[in-house]
Every structure is written in structure tokens, then in C-alpha cells.
Design an enzyme around this catalytic site. Structure first.
Site, PDB file in Angstrom:
ATOM      1  N   GLU A 112      42.783   1.850  63.371  1.00  0.00           N
ATOM      2  CA  GLU A 112      42.905   2.395  64.725  1.00  0.00           C
ATOM      3  C   GLU A 112      41.859   1.827  65.687  1.00  0.00           C
ATOM      4  OE1 GLU A 112      42.693   6.666  64.985  1.00  0.00           O
ATOM      5  OE2 GLU A 112      42.702   6.629  67.175  1.00  0.00           O
TER       6      GLU A 112
ATOM      7  N   ASP B 212      34.691   9.703  65.196  1.00  0.00           N
ATOM      8  CA  ASP B 212      36.097   9.485  64.840  1.00  0.00           C
ATOM      9  C   ASP B 212      36.321   8.044  64.401  1.00  0.00           C
ATOM     10  OD1 ASP B 212      38.797   9.832  64.547  1.00  0.00           O
ATOM     11  OD2 ASP B 212      39.263   9.789  66.678  1.00  0.00           O
TER      12      ASP B 212
ATOM     13  N   GLU C  97      42.790  19.204  68.366  1.00  0.00           N
ATOM     14  CA  GLU C  97      43.578  18.357  69.271  1.00  0.00           C
ATOM     15  C   GLU C  97      44.968  18.944  69.546  1.00  0.00           C
ATOM     16  OE1 GLU C  97      43.320  14.453  67.382  1.00  0.00           O
ATOM     17  OE2 GLU C  97      41.509  14.045  68.521  1.00  0.00           O
TER      18      GLU C  97
HETATM   19  C1  GCU Z   1      42.146  10.474  66.116  1.00  0.00           C
HETATM   20  C2  GCU Z   1      43.448   9.742  66.370  1.00  0.00           C
HETATM   21  C3  GCU Z   1      44.606  10.680  66.391  1.00  0.00           C
HETATM   22  C4  GCU Z   1      44.609  11.545  65.126  1.00  0.00           C
HETATM   23  C5  GCU Z   1      43.271  12.228  64.943  1.00  0.00           C
HETATM   24  C6  GCU Z   1      43.138  12.980  63.638  1.00  0.00           C
HETATM   25  O1  GCU Z   1      41.817  11.256  67.213  1.00  0.00           O
HETATM   26  O2  GCU Z   1      43.376   9.037  67.581  1.00  0.00           O
HETATM   27  O3  GCU Z   1      45.787   9.909  66.496  1.00  0.00           O
HETATM   28  O4  GCU Z   1      45.613  12.508  65.195  1.00  0.00           O
HETATM   29  O5  GCU Z   1      42.254  11.273  64.962  1.00  0.00           O
HETATM   30  O6  GCU Z   1      42.414  12.505  62.772  1.00  0.00           O
HETATM   31  O7  GCU Z   1      43.710  14.042  63.461  1.00  0.00           O
END
Ligand code: GCU
Length: 696
Positions: A408, A380, A301
Site C-alpha cells: 500500500e 499505518d 475508520e
Molecule cells: C489503512 C488502509 C485501509 C485499511 C486500514 C486497515 O488505513 O488504507 O484501506 O482498511 O488500513 O488496516 O483497516
């Protein structure tokens, strides 16, 4: 229960349970004797056995706080003596020697609690064992479960029991729903030391022994905790956690050598980079000699990682591991790696395959001080998804399972959602990789994991705590923090058993406790009924992840699709589809691919089905979607009724704050029900067979 910082340590002046024991215990509890190795004078006791000393102090604190009993502390060596009317706290080996006892070995960090007619003995296998024995003893006393003349022996299932904070140094918390960070504010470490000690107590009381304090997304490369600007303050924080047996970890940014402008690269195979990390580790350990190590989110990400340099995760993790090795530090490397720049038109990529595809081929290539941290599911932290196929498949690499306590995707501490409910399912999932292949059987510590072949070294979970007065925003979300710790300790505990413990400790034994218990156990099924149906996942508002938006991520780059059309819903992940099922052991691959055997709560995760598909109850899939949405809303109405029935039996502030959240939850459930029902009615043109209102 009040809004105080000590949450599940509640005042209970009158003992519950056995009457004779009560009378006897009151006498015994007046003196606490800490048994220390050799005959150490008081000063040395403080310095050399900090955790043992804390254990004794915690027992005194617990007696005062919970029972208003004042006891005195004495310190004694291990030279032989006879048992008197006293509480003894010490290492098992020393207690055995001192009193010619024969308390059995229990395993690292374990304890034996022995109640005789004249004494209460808390014997730890090591210092942490003493601390955990003290907390267990206080809990058993509170629950009325400490019987006369009894011996209880316990040890944790696994060595690593960790909390991950996603706290940013500006004081905000990624996916945090309980206020701002306990640790940071305005780009500084900035905290109330007493609050941190209270937090350390909460964590230690359920056996947590590690904490990473900063977000895995370490985006601001110029402001890194691993610089001298911060390390002195990090060391002070570590010192507060230390006597509670909790070691700190730091999340690091893989490109730090480059980000800090020392080098023009962060290539893990460049000798200058390896040397940079080695020197950096030496510096960090000068400040924090017992740092547990680094937590790393790399190539995920948008975070930097070895892929940028054409290197593997093994190259990246092992380079860092070499830097930490001389200091007994570990690298915890996250497996949440997938292509987050996917084109929704591209059918060749199925995001849920990513963790296995990336890491299974690397099994065995990691240094022995590297652990992989694997999210429990392949997507997730969805409300319902299968357990990832990596568990059981990793045969040569130490690893951890990652859970998410912060809600979340599960209601953000507005909606009540008791997470041990799903964690119990996860622990009971049979990986089918061996005769004892259930997740809860794969945990191991010390030699045990080597004998069993299991390398699952524990759990890590994202914290749900912030500066809010009740720690977790929603008071009842404390049950999730408590439950997580208990599950780390004993993964075979049921959700019901954990709920009974937490409500007992927090609300005593009466109507309020019974009601909260019932609410906790009914909360997960309620949420599951009004949000994304039958394992379809997602359908949430983009970015905030609260509230419904069926196509929110459908034409986006995050790979989270259900590909709903007028006649079908779900993804075919069978061998004929994306092939994801083939990542499981053959028995599970066959089970998930076969419509008749696939669990219905995962139906749309594994299969693409027409709306008139007949489910086990004889109704169509579409009718089941409608029915469960209506039922989900009604289930929240029921939660509210239960809560209203205990008005007046508990602290008014707690009552009102939970009540306010339950009402917001009802509005949320209504939104989910109506948005989803309307969406499916518009797509299909088929209404509810029972004629209930679906808005057009
Ligand atoms: C999810 C979450 C993110 C977080 C990511 C992770 O995508 O929305 O906020 O950074 O998980 O586990 O690294």
C-alpha cells in the site's frame, strides 16, 4: 522462472549439490511410502489422515514438477520393518516405532528430515509437520542443501501464521495490486478450484496455517458471508484449503444482528445479542466445523463496534469469544483503533498514541480465546516508523503482530520493494521490557510462551495476491509472500538469507539469481531515499497512496501530520511534546526522546527540528533531504542496470514485465525527488549546496 501458477517451485532436472548423494537419492526417490497409524486400508487413509496424504501427494507432485521424476506411492502401517531404498513420510512417533529409531521431539507442527545411506525419512511431529517437512525437503533438494547422512529438525516459532485478504465479495480488493480476488466475483464466491489449490500449496509450502478470506471492512451489512446464502460455498472453499493444513477465518461486521434486521441493536451486553451470535456460530460451524474463528475490525475508520453502545473492546470481543468457545473458535480483534475524525487544528490528539491508549488498559480483560492483532507500527504500515510500544507491554493477553505484504505505502507492486528488509529490523527491535525483549524472542507456542512470559502467538499479514498470472503483479513481489511465510516460521531469519532462498528456488543458481538477489536487497533503501524523509511518514497522494503529495493529509481528519513550516519539520513526541515516547519501556523512551540517541531514520517521527539541524554526517537536515532524494533516483537507475544485465538469461515475459515496472518506478522516483525537493526549496528558500537542479 516462468509465469506459471506454481512460482517458486521451478523445474530443475539436474540435481545441484553432492554427487554421491545425487546418485543415491535418485534411486531412493523412486518409491514414497506413507506411514499411517495402524494398518489403514487406502480409503481410510484418505479420509482420516487428509493432511498426511496430501504431504505424500505433494512430495510426488514436487518430484515430478521440479525433477521430472515419477515415483510410486505405497501406504504402510506402523508395524516394525526394516528400512529399504525408499522415502518414508509419517508421524515421528510411528516412524520411531516402525524402524526402532530415536528421532527427537521437535514441537508442534515441526519435523525431522533424516537422510541415511538408503532412505530419506520425513517425520512430522503431527500431520502438518509431515507436510512442512515435505516442502522443506523439496526446497533443500532444489537448493542443493540436502547433505548425505544428515538430520534436520525444525519447528515453527509460533502457532498462528496467518494471511489476511482484504477481498470484497464484489471481487475487488482493497489495497490490492495484483488483479481481482481469487475468491469472489459479483457478490458471489466464484473461483477456479485448481487455482485455489495452487494457492494453498504456495502458502503451505512456507508454513502458513490460517487465512481470512474477506476484507476487514465488511461494509455491506446486507451481504454477509455468515448467512446461509453463502455458507455452503464458504464450506467448499474451506475444503480445498483443509488438506493443506490451512484453516479459514471470516471477517465479521460487529453490527450484523442489527444489519441483518434480526434485532434493533448490536450492544454486546444485551443478552439477545449474545444469544444471536451464539446461534449464528452454531450455524456457521455446522457448515465449517474447523473454522478458526472471526477477525474483527471494530470502532475503526467507520466500522461499527462496541463504542457505539458505550461498551469496551473487551465487552465486544468477549461476547463473540463466548459464542465461538464451544466450537474451539477464536476471536482476533484488531487494535487499529484511532480517531479518524480528528480536527487538524487540535494539538491534543496524536494518532500514534491510539493503539496503546485504547488497549493497554484492557490487558488481562480478554477471554482466553481472544487474540489482539496489532499493526507493527503505531501509524499505518509506513515505510519507516518505530515498532509500536504495545509489544512487550501486553503482559496478559495473547496477541499477533500484523504486517502488510501488499505494498500500500511501499510502491504498490509497481516499485520493487523487498519487505523482509524492514521486517528484519522489526524482529530485532528490543522492546526493553525484559532481558529477552526483542520481538523475535517474544514469539511463543504451547508451553513455551507461558514459560517465557511472551504472548506473541504469531503473525498476520495482508496478502499481496490476486488473479494476475504471476500472483503478485510484480513478479519479484513474490519474494515478499515467500519471505513472510519463512519469517512466521523463523523470525530470526535475516532478509539476506530469505532472499538467497527465494532467488535460488525461483531462478536457480546463476547470474540471474545473483542479480535478483542484489536487486531485492538494494530495493528498500532505494525507496526509503526517494519517499518521505527520516521517518516523517506519509506525504503521499490521498486515498490512492501512490506518489508524492507532501501536504496531502496535512489538513485532513486522518491524523497524519508533519506540520511543516518554513523553518521546521516533524512532530515532537518527547515527554515535552505529545508524550508518545512515554508509552515505551523507560530505556526506549529515553533513547527516542534524546536527539543524540534517536536513530536517524526515525528522527522526524520523534522530533521537530530546524532545517539547519546538523546530522551525523555533518550536513544539515535539509541538505540530507536533498541528497537522499537524488540518491534514491540514482538507486533506481542502478536497479534497472542490474536487471538489464540479465536480459536473455530468463524467461522473456518475466523480463519484460519486470522491466516495464522498473521504468514506471523510475518515473515515480523522479516525481518524488522533484516534488519534495521543490517543495522544500520553496518553503525554505535554501537551495542545494551541490548546485543540482531543483525545479522552482
Ligand atoms: C489503512 C488502509 C485501509 C485499511 C486500514 C486497515 O488505513 O488504507 O484501506 O482498511 O488500513 O488496516 O483497516
Amino acid at each position: 522462472m516462468t509465469n506459471e501458477y506454481d512460482c517458486w517451485f521451478q523445474d530443475r532436472r539436474s540435481f545441484t549439490g553432492n554427487e554421491t548423494l545425487k546418485a543415491g537419492l535418485r534411486e531412493i526417490l523412486r518409491t514414497v511410502t506413507a506411514i499411517v497409524p495402524g494398518s489403514l486400508p487406502g480409503e481410510a487413509f484418505e479420509e482420516r489422515t487428509a493432511i498426511l496424504r496430501q504431504a505424500a501427494m505433494e512430495f510426488l507432485w514436487g518430484l515430478k514438477k521440479c525433477y521430472n521424476l515419477s515415483a510410486s506411492l505405497s501406504v504402510s502401517g506402523e508395524e516394525s520393518a526394516s528400512i529399504s531404498n525408499t522415502v518414508y513420510i509419517g508421524l515421528r512417533s510411528n516412524l520411531n516405532k516402525k524402524f526402532s529409531l530415536n528421532l527427537p521431539a521437535v514441537g508442534a507442527e515441526g519435523f525431522v528430515i533424516k537422510v541415511t545411506k538408503t532412505a530419506l525419512i520425513i517425520a512430522g511431529e503431527d500431520e502438518r509437520g509431515c507436510l512442512y517437512g515435505v516442502y522443506r525437503c523439496l526446497a533443500l533438494l532444489a537448493l542443493g542443501k540436502l547433505a548425505a547422512e544428515t538430520e534436520i529438525a525444525e519447528a515453527p516459532a509460533a502457532p498462528i501464521r496467518m494471511i489476511n485478504h482484504w477481498d470484497n465479495i464484489d471481487g475487488s480488493i482493497e489495497r490490492g495490486y495484483a488483479g481481482r480476488s481469487l475468491f469472489f466475483n459479483n457478490d458471489r464466491l466464484d473461483y477456479d478450484p485448481q487455482r485455489i489449490a495452487d494457492y494453498a500449496r504456495l502458502l503451505a509450502s512456507v508454513g502458513i496455517n490460517r487465512i481470512s478470506i474477506n476484507n476487514v471492512n465488511v461494509r455491506r451489512a446486507a451481504k454477509l458471508l455468515i448467512t446461509e446464502e453463502y455458507l455452503g460455498d464458504v464450506a467448499k472453499l474451506a475444503a480445498i484449503f483443509r488438506p493443506f493444513g490451512i484453516r479459514l477465518m471470516l471477517s465479521i461486521n460487529f453490527s450484523a444482528p442489527y444489519g441483518l434486521k434480526d434485532l434493533d441493536t448490536a450492544d454486546p451486553l444485551d443478552a439477545r445479542v449474545a444469544e444471536w451470535w451464539k446461534k449464528r456460530a452454531d450455524l456457521i460451524y455446522r457448515y465449517i466445523p474447523d473454522l478458526a474463528g472471526f477477525l474483527v475490525k471494530a470502532d475503526s475508520e467507520g466500522e461499527p463496534g462496541p463504542f457505539q453502545y458505550g461498551r469496551t473492546h473487551g465487552d465486544g470481543a468477549n461476547m463473540l469469544a463466548a459464542a465461538l468457545k464451544p466450537h474451539n473458535g477464536e476471536v482476533i480483534w484488531r487494535c487499529f483503533v484511532y480517531n479518524s475524525a480528528q480536527d487538524w487544528r487540535d494539538r491534543s490528539v496524536d494518532r500514534v498514541r491510539a493503539a496503546y491508549d485504547n488497549f493497554k488498559p484492557l490487558d488481562g480483560s480478554f477471554a482466553d480465546n481472544v487474540l489482539l492483532q496489532v499493526k507493527w507500527g503505531p501509524m499505518d504500515f509506513q515505510l519507516r516508523e518505530p515498532v509500536t510500544p504495545l509489544f512487550g507491554a501486553l503482559k496478559k493477553t495473547r496477541h499477533l503482530m500484523e504486517l502488510q505484504i501488499t505494498q500500500e505505502y511501499t510502491g504498490q507492486q509497481i516499485d520493487l520493494c523487498y519487505l523482509p528488509y524492514i521486517w528484519e529490523d522489526i524482529m530485532n527491535f528490543d522492546t526493553a521490557h525484559s532481558e529477552h525483549g526483542k520481538i523475535k524472542e517474544l514469539f511463543g507456542s504451547g508451553d513455551r510462551h507461558l514459560l517465557q512470559g511472551g504472548l506473541l502467538q504469531g503473525l498476520a499479514a495482508i496478502s499481496n495476491v490476486g488473479l494476475d498470472g504471476n500472483w503478485t503483479g510484480h513478479t519479484l513481489a513474490q519474494a515478499n509472500l515467500y519471505g513472510y511465510g519463512r519469517l512466521c516460521w523463523d523470525p530470526s531469519l535475516s532478509a539476506a538469507a530469505i532472499a538467497a532462498e527465494w532467488t535460488g528456488l525461483s531462478f536457480g543458481s546463476g547470474k540471474a539469481a545473483d542479480a535478483v538477489n542484489e536487486m531485492l536487497l538494494k530495493s528498500y533503501p532505494a525507496l526509503e531515499k526517494y519517499s518521505a524523509p527520516f521517518g516523517a511518514g506519509g506525504m503521499i497522494t490521498p486515498h490512492s497512496h501512490y506518489g508524492p503529495n507532501v501536504e496531502g493529509y496535512e489538513y485532513d481528519r486522518w491524523g497524519d501530520y508533519h506540520r511543516i513550516t518554513w523553518d521546521r519539520i516533524g512532530i515532537d513526541r518527547s515527554p515535552q511534546g505529545t508524550g508518545y515516547v512515554t508509552q515505551y519501556a523507560p530505556k526506549n523512551a529515553a533513547r527516542f526522546a534524546d536527539l543524540a540517541q534517536c536513530p536517524e531514520n526515525l528522527l522526524l517521527f520523534f522530533h521537530r527540528l530546524p532545517y539547519d539541524y546538523k546530522m551525523k554526517n555533518g550536513q544539515t537536515l535539509l541538505q540530507n533531504i536533498y541528497d537522499t532524494r537524488f540518491e534514491g533516483y540514482e538507486a533506481v537507475e542502478e536497479l534497472i542496470k542490474i536487471w538489464e544485465s540479465i536480459k536473455g538469461t530468463l524467461n522473456a515475459d518475466v523480463y519484460e514485465s519486470v522491466y516495464a515496472r522498473l521504468k514506471r518506478q523510475l518515473a515515480n522516483a523522479r516525481e518524488w525527488r522533484d516534488v519534495l525537493n521543490t517543495y522544500f526549496w520553496r518553503k525554505t528558500g535554501i537551495g542545494d549546496a551541490k548546485g543540482r537542479t531543483i525545479y522552482e
